[in-house]
Design an enzyme around this catalytic site. Sequence first.
Site, PDB file in Angstrom:
ATOM      1  CG  HIS A 133      -2.124  -1.024   1.074  1.00 31.31           C
ATOM      2  ND1 HIS A 133      -3.326  -0.546   0.867  1.00 31.31           N
ATOM      3  CD2 HIS A 133      -1.923  -2.322   1.171  1.00 31.31           C
ATOM      4  CE1 HIS A 133      -4.014  -1.832   0.701  1.00 31.31           C
ATOM      5  NE2 HIS A 133      -3.232  -2.636   1.068  1.00 31.31           N
ATOM      6  CG  ASP A 156      -0.280   9.172   0.791  1.00 27.92           C
ATOM      7  OD1 ASP A 156      -0.011   8.111   0.999  1.00 27.92           O
ATOM      8  OD2 ASP A 156      -0.742  10.181   1.015  1.00 27.92           O
TER       9      ASP A 156
END
Length: 466
Positions: A157, A365
């Site tokens: 992730h 991110d």
Amino acid sequence: MSRLIVVSNRVTPPAAKGEESVGGLAMALAAALREYSGIWFGWSGKTTPEFTGQIQMQKAEGVTVATVDLEEADYQEYYNGFANKTLWPLCHYRIDLAAYDRAFGEGYERVNCRFAETLRPLVEPDDLIWVHDYHLIPLGRELRRLDVKNRIGFFLHVPWPAHQLVATLPRHRQLVQSLFDYDLVGFQTEEYLQAFEEYVVAEAGGERLPGGRLRAFGRTMQVGAFPIGIDAAEFADLQRSPRARRTHDIMAAHTVFRSLVVGVDRLDYSKGLEERFLGFERFLADHPELRREVLFLQVAPVSREGVEAYQEIRARLDALSGRINGEYADLDWNPIRYVNRNYRRDELAGLYRAARVGLVTPLRDGMNLVAKEFVAAQNPENPGVLILSRFAGAANQMKEALLINPNSPEEISEALMRAMAMELPERIRRWRALYENVSREDVTAWRDSFVHALEGLEVRRTALAS
């Protein structure tokens, strides 16, 4: 259809609709498991004096969860240690904050071994196993050692960093080698996938094969990019809830003569919060005529309080927000409202809808689901404007946002001015394109693309030993 076993570090039993706090992974996994019969396995979030491997089972909102408690040493060395003091900063390009401690690595290996041994009795021959995130990279290897032949997939992730950064990690080859015990490894974006492939070729002497396969360490696996999404329709529907309407009305009343700029992030140095505050300060300095016409609300729930770097960033943000308010506030107005608490998802939906600008500025991110939630929450007839860091994985899909370099206060200031001045037709055009993407590339598309890719691979006839 095969049963699905999802494994993640933390298991958060799904709450009733709308009640979840900030946390994209938990929402996405719950959505996946509602469609596939199976189990969500992981750490309970609790510690025990001695690890027993006892599993607690429960069913919540249609999802079966199985959790185990960890010892305090496990928590400190595996979670606070290797996961959050070593791998997290490394993956977010902050090797200056990475702590390389042998005890952390030993705790990381120990907990992954314990997870595998505890999970093994739950695995049936036809199950698909889907392991999530940097906490559990070696879990596939440990399951193979226990003779698990099932198809096992892994999804990262967070970003996969450049191979020169990975090489700063002690025993980096062993860590990457353990990924080759999976049948399928997925990344958020093509950029992160390419960075991983470059490591495999440059550092491990591997090779790229046709059809999205990689070979190294005497093994071959499938790799791919699977950008995660949200349940856009469900999030948009939250606007009808009483809490969402109440939150919207409260914020609209407080900003009736002002434009609301909103940021929602876990308190973390990777989210670019200091840079965001400095960019907003630059906006106030650049545009004195607009100072009283804007309110910046930053929601930043505290996390990982046991890690020193998080204590330090909280102190710096407290000081920075206080300094900016002290410089620019008036008797009846503060430019920044800074809140360290969680809010329900329906409350956040109402908050996003009341905002003229969504300010999402991570320094790095994996994806960033807040950006997608902000888009899903907007009023189609009068949408707000999304300002998004080009270093968020979501930037690859959300080109119609105002993309900025979060390290530049000038770019943040200019984007805020552009967003404030943007006419309705352009706001609607940009929003429609963004919402179309968020709706199409949603959590269902992410789940199905990964699971179908894993289903399509051959079952291992013999488990690998190493």
